[in-house]
Design a protein around this motif. Structure first.
Motif, PDB file in Angstrom:
ATOM      1  N   GLY A   7      85.358  36.362 -95.799  1.00 18.45           N
ATOM      2  CA  GLY A   7      86.168  36.376 -96.926  1.00 18.45           C
ATOM      3  C   GLY A   7      87.828  36.698 -96.622  1.00 18.45           C
ATOM      4  N   VAL A   8      88.065  36.647 -95.109  1.00 16.60           N
ATOM      5  CA  VAL A   8      89.372  36.878 -95.064  1.00 16.60           C
ATOM      6  C   VAL A   8      90.164  35.669 -95.334  1.00 16.60           C
ATOM      7  CG1 VAL A   8      91.123  37.423 -93.180  1.00 16.60           C
ATOM      8  CG2 VAL A   8      89.108  38.555 -93.392  1.00 16.60           C
ATOM      9  N   ARG A   9      91.285  35.642 -95.867  1.00 22.77           N
ATOM     10  CA  ARG A   9      92.231  34.427 -96.194  1.00 22.77           C
ATOM     11  C   ARG A   9      93.080  34.137 -94.768  1.00 22.77           C
ATOM     12  NH1 ARG A   9      90.890  30.973 -99.911  1.00 22.77           N
ATOM     13  NH2 ARG A   9      93.111  30.406-100.182  1.00 22.77           N
ATOM     14  N   VAL A  10      93.179  33.020 -94.583  1.00 24.99           N
ATOM     15  CA  VAL A  10      93.725  32.287 -93.142  1.00 24.99           C
ATOM     16  C   VAL A  10      94.639  31.316 -93.522  1.00 24.99           C
ATOM     17  CG1 VAL A  10      92.397  33.602 -91.647  1.00 24.99           C
ATOM     18  CG2 VAL A  10      91.941  31.311 -92.085  1.00 24.99           C
ATOM     19  N   MET A  11      95.572  31.083 -92.784  1.00 26.54           N
ATOM     20  CA  MET A  11      96.522  29.570 -93.030  1.00 26.54           C
ATOM     21  C   MET A  11      96.077  28.793 -91.719  1.00 26.54           C
ATOM     22  SD  MET A  11      98.446  29.935 -95.557  1.00 26.54           S
ATOM     23  CE  MET A  11      99.490  28.497 -95.373  1.00 26.54           C
ATOM     24  N   HIS A  12      95.707  27.573 -91.940  1.00 20.37           N
ATOM     25  CA  HIS A  12      95.250  26.705 -91.161  1.00 20.37           C
ATOM     26  C   HIS A  12      96.125  25.263 -91.353  1.00 20.37           C
ATOM     27  CE1 HIS A  12      92.580  23.436 -89.319  1.00 20.37           C
ATOM     28  NE2 HIS A  12      92.956  24.218 -88.348  1.00 20.37           N
ATOM     29  N   ALA A  13      96.755  24.735 -90.512  1.00 20.29           N
ATOM     30  CA  ALA A  13      97.705  23.643 -90.767  1.00 20.29           C
ATOM     31  C   ALA A  13      98.393  23.648 -92.025  1.00 20.29           C
ATOM     32  CB  ALA A  13      96.815  22.339 -90.729  1.00 20.29           C
ATOM     33  N   GLY A  14      99.106  24.785 -92.321  1.00 21.63           N
ATOM     34  CA  GLY A  14      99.682  24.714 -93.751  1.00 21.63           C
ATOM     35  C   GLY A  14      98.919  24.980 -94.786  1.00 21.63           C
ATOM     36  N   ARG A  15      97.698  25.080 -94.753  1.00 24.48           N
ATOM     37  CA  ARG A  15      96.851  25.368 -96.040  1.00 24.48           C
ATOM     38  C   ARG A  15      96.078  26.728 -96.128  1.00 24.48           C
ATOM     39  NH1 ARG A  15      92.676  20.844 -96.869  1.00 24.48           N
ATOM     40  NH2 ARG A  15      92.418  21.820 -98.453  1.00 24.48           N
ATOM     41  N   SER A  16      95.875  27.254 -97.119  1.00 21.03           N
ATOM     42  CA  SER A  16      95.292  28.505 -97.116  1.00 21.03           C
ATOM     43  C   SER A  16      93.753  28.226 -97.324  1.00 21.03           C
ATOM     44  CB  SER A  16      95.488  29.356 -98.489  1.00 21.03           C
ATOM     45  OG  SER A  16      94.918  30.590 -98.413  1.00 21.03           O
ATOM     46  N   GLU A  17      92.891  28.763 -96.294  1.00 23.06           N
ATOM     47  CA  GLU A  17      91.613  28.798 -95.947  1.00 23.06           C
ATOM     48  C   GLU A  17      90.887  30.144 -96.072  1.00 23.06           C
ATOM     49  OE1 GLU A  17      90.118  25.841 -95.808  1.00 23.06           O
ATOM     50  OE2 GLU A  17      91.864  24.561 -95.257  1.00 23.06           O
TER      51      GLU A  17
END
Length: 65
Positions: A7-17
């Motif tokens: 459930g944690v929001r992270v940034m991967h390659a400039g996108r929010s995942e």
């Protein structure tokens, strides 16, 4: 140290995942993201720091003597 949990929001390659789940396999941590088939190494993810305080807060008593 960042804490990866579902459930944690992270940034991967400039996108929010969003983190789906975390797997420890062969002494290596892999993070699975929602909607993606391949796991991602945690070094490739950016997590916003969580806020914590060193100030003491009294706990509210939820019981009576």
């Amino acid at each position: 140290m960042p804490v990866f949990k579902p459930g944690v929001r992270v940034m991967h390659a400039g996108r929010s995942e969003t983190v789906s789940h975390v797997v420890l396999r062969r002494r290596e941590m892999m993070v699975h993201l929602v909607g993606r088939d391949e796991p991602v190494k945690p070094e490739r993810l950016t997590l916003t720091p969580t806020m914590f305080t060193t100030e003491r807060r009294p706990e509210v008593l939820s019981w009576f003597l």
